[in-house]
Motif scaffolding. Structure first.
Motif, PDB file in Angstrom:
ATOM      1  N   ALA A 158       5.981  25.334  16.324  1.00 39.76           N
ATOM      2  CA  ALA A 158       6.041  24.897  17.479  1.00 39.76           C
ATOM      3  C   ALA A 158       5.339  25.839  18.404  1.00 39.76           C
ATOM      4  O   ALA A 158       5.465  27.125  18.000  1.00 39.76           O
ATOM      5  N   GLU A 159       4.703  25.558  19.405  1.00 35.66           N
ATOM      6  CA  GLU A 159       3.932  26.467  20.403  1.00 35.66           C
ATOM      7  C   GLU A 159       4.928  27.396  21.007  1.00 35.66           C
ATOM      8  O   GLU A 159       4.509  28.355  21.005  1.00 35.66           O
ATOM      9  N   GLU A 160       6.474  26.990  21.179  1.00 29.82           N
ATOM     10  CA  GLU A 160       7.291  27.953  21.741  1.00 29.82           C
ATOM     11  C   GLU A 160       7.362  29.153  20.634  1.00 29.82           C
ATOM     12  O   GLU A 160       7.732  30.394  21.192  1.00 29.82           O
ATOM     13  N   THR A 161       7.303  28.756  19.484  1.00 34.42           N
ATOM     14  CA  THR A 161       7.764  29.562  18.528  1.00 34.42           C
ATOM     15  C   THR A 161       6.647  30.375  18.546  1.00 34.42           C
ATOM     16  O   THR A 161       6.777  31.854  18.234  1.00 34.42           O
ATOM     17  N   ILE A 162       5.509  29.963  18.353  1.00 28.49           N
ATOM     18  CA  ILE A 162       4.307  31.024  18.139  1.00 28.49           C
ATOM     19  C   ILE A 162       4.124  32.001  19.323  1.00 28.49           C
ATOM     20  O   ILE A 162       3.888  33.099  19.136  1.00 28.49           O
ATOM     21  N   GLU A 163       4.316  31.469  20.458  1.00 32.90           N
ATOM     22  CA  GLU A 163       4.643  32.356  21.675  1.00 32.90           C
ATOM     23  C   GLU A 163       5.421  33.339  21.770  1.00 32.90           C
ATOM     24  O   GLU A 163       5.164  34.583  22.037  1.00 32.90           O
ATOM     25  N   ALA A 164       6.720  32.874  21.254  1.00 36.99           N
ATOM     26  CA  ALA A 164       7.693  34.046  21.076  1.00 36.99           C
ATOM     27  C   ALA A 164       7.431  34.999  20.062  1.00 36.99           C
ATOM     28  O   ALA A 164       7.696  36.372  20.213  1.00 36.99           O
ATOM     29  N   ASN A 165       6.667  34.431  18.933  1.00 30.94           N
ATOM     30  CA  ASN A 165       6.451  35.600  17.741  1.00 30.94           C
ATOM     31  C   ASN A 165       4.937  36.386  18.221  1.00 30.94           C
ATOM     32  O   ASN A 165       4.756  37.149  17.361  1.00 30.94           O
ATOM     33  N   ALA A 166       4.284  36.221  19.172  1.00 29.98           N
ATOM     34  CA  ALA A 166       3.026  36.658  19.545  1.00 29.98           C
ATOM     35  C   ALA A 166       3.342  38.285  19.737  1.00 29.98           C
ATOM     36  O   ALA A 166       2.410  39.021  19.704  1.00 29.98           O
TER      37      ALA A 166
END
Length: 253
Positions: A158-166
């Motif tokens: 999910a985009e939210e997960t990608i953002e969090a892991n960036a």
């Protein structure tokens, strides 16, 4: 489900380490499911301290990690294998042949997912599964969806997960868009589960675990159906639970 609320991250990590240590002392050949991310780092530091002081022996445990980024080799600096090696495995006496990860590089996704499930079964199943939780309620990389995926599988993040892991990468564009993860059934098959959460950013996700409603759009909500879950959170992560006045949970401070 047992809810344990601690004052802060340090106390949460200490209590988590005691739970893991008790599992290993009671069953020296325990099968432990490990998680990555910033939340369990304090737990891992506490376990390393126990080992250094001669209080805990990891030589007979078997480990299975929840997930890995698709496309990253074990040697990649941001692989979850590398994370676990640098933050725990290289600092305790766990045996290399007893460490298991889903592979990040493969040609046949179905085959490697099936093989990971077989390896867990051959080890006798997971005795204690450690979990974190995403701000969107994901566990492992089981993202919000219309239905649950049961077994180990490849998932689009999910985009939210990608953002969090960036924050772990030099640039958001470097974050892999897919991961291989244990499925919900794989997690729920563990004999006991320890979920850790800290900080106000996790409060809403944590509150959804305590509603009595199971919804695949909040993957962690399924943990309410497991008979042996410990929800170990600091006060900030628990603030919405306490505001709701949940009475059915066991608090320990």
């Amino acid at each position: 489900m047992q809810l344990i609320v601690t004052e802060d991250y340090r106390e949460m990590s200490q209590k988590a380490a005691q739970i893991v240590a008790d599992q290993i002392r009671n069953k020296p050949d325990a099968v432990i499911g490990f998680a990555t991310g910033s939340t369990p780092l304090g737990l891992y530091a506490e376990l390393i301290g126990m080992y250094d002081r001669g209080e805990l022996d990891f030589s007979r445990i078997t480990t299975f990690n929840l997930d890995e980024y698709v496309g990253l080799s074990r040697e990649h600096p941001q692989s979850y294998y590398r994370f676990m090696w640098e933050n725990l495995f290289s600092k305790i006496n766990v045996q290399n042949e007893r460490i298991h990860f889903p592979p990040g590089i493969f040609t046949d996704a179905e085959a490697v997912c099936s093989r990971y499930e077989e390896e867990i079964a051959e080890a006798g199943g997971i005795d204690l599964q450690i979990l974190g939780i995403g701000t969107n309620g994901h566990i492992g990389f089981n993202e919000p969806d219309e239905t649950y995926t049961l077994a180990t599988h490849v998932v689009e993040l999910a985009e939210e997960t990608i953002e969090a892991n960036a924050r772990f990468f030099h640039d958001k564009a470097e974050v892999p868009r897919r991961a291989i993860t244990m499925g919900v059934k794989s997690i729920m098959n563990a004999r006991s589960i320890l979920l850790l959460a800290n900080g106000k950013s996790k409060a809403e996700a944590v509150s959804h675990i305590c509603t009595g409603v199971v919804d695949p759009k909040v993957p962690a909500s399924i943990l309410q159906l497991h008979p042996h879950v410990t929800l170990l959170v600091d006060r900030e992560a628990a603030r919405l639970i306490e505001m709701k006045g949940e009475a059915a949970w066991s608090h320990s401070r």
